[in-house]
Write a protein that holds these residues in place. Structure first.
Motif, PDB file in Angstrom:
ATOM      1  N   GLU A  21      35.339  32.882  -0.545  1.00 13.88           N
ATOM      2  CA  GLU A  21      35.854  34.213  -0.217  1.00 13.88           C
ATOM      3  C   GLU A  21      36.058  35.044  -1.477  1.00 13.88           C
ATOM      4  O   GLU A  21      35.772  36.250  -1.499  1.00 13.88           O
ATOM      5  N   LYS A  24      32.723  36.422  -2.663  1.00 16.54           N
ATOM      6  CA  LYS A  24      32.296  37.601  -1.895  1.00 16.54           C
ATOM      7  C   LYS A  24      33.057  38.847  -2.357  1.00 16.54           C
ATOM      8  O   LYS A  24      32.456  39.909  -2.558  1.00 16.54           O
ATOM      9  N   GLU A  25      34.362  38.722  -2.536  1.00 16.28           N
ATOM     10  CA  GLU A  25      35.169  39.845  -3.018  1.00 16.28           C
ATOM     11  C   GLU A  25      34.713  40.279  -4.414  1.00 16.28           C
ATOM     12  O   GLU A  25      34.629  41.475  -4.707  1.00 16.28           O
ATOM     13  N   GLU A  28      31.561  42.321  -4.281  1.00 19.64           N
ATOM     14  CA  GLU A  28      31.814  43.669  -3.777  1.00 19.64           C
ATOM     15  C   GLU A  28      32.395  44.570  -4.862  1.00 19.64           C
ATOM     16  O   GLU A  28      31.983  45.730  -4.998  1.00 19.64           O
ATOM     17  N   PRO A  71      38.777  39.479  -8.614  1.00 22.65           N
ATOM     18  CA  PRO A  71      39.300  38.250  -8.010  1.00 22.65           C
ATOM     19  C   PRO A  71      39.151  37.032  -8.935  1.00 22.65           C
ATOM     20  O   PRO A  71      40.022  36.177  -8.979  1.00 22.65           O
TER      21      PRO A  71
END
Length: 88
Positions: A21, A24-25, A28, A71
């Motif tokens: 996760e 993915k962040e 982005e 992140p």
């Protein structure tokens, strides 16, 4: 032209369980930076333990502030900032 190179190394021995996760962040956020014109280049390290980012037309303090929003910043092993002057 002013450039700041950032060498980010991740702590691969202590990855959190939600790493997919975070990845993915991370993608982005970096895509947004590219669209906004902050990043000139992004290189993934062959060992898959980090990346090298080249920021353009930003001061080191601005780059540091951006990097702290990533992140992956929370799982970094090390981070190095190099101020560069592009010759050609």
């Amino acid at each position: 032209m002013n450039r700041v190179q950032v060498i980010l190394t991740l702590d691969m021995e202590n990855l959190p369980s939600n790493f997919p996760e975070l990845l993915k962040e991370e993608q982005e956020v970096v895509a947004t930076w590219k669209e906004e014109g902050y990043i000139e280049h992004l290189f993934l390290r062959k060992a898959r333990n980090g990346a090298v980012l080249i920021f353009k037309d930003l001061e080191e303090e601005q780059v540091k502030a951006l990097m702290e929003t990533l992140p992956f910043f929370k799982i970094k092993k090390s981070i190095e900032y190099l101020n560069l002057i592009q010759q050609f």
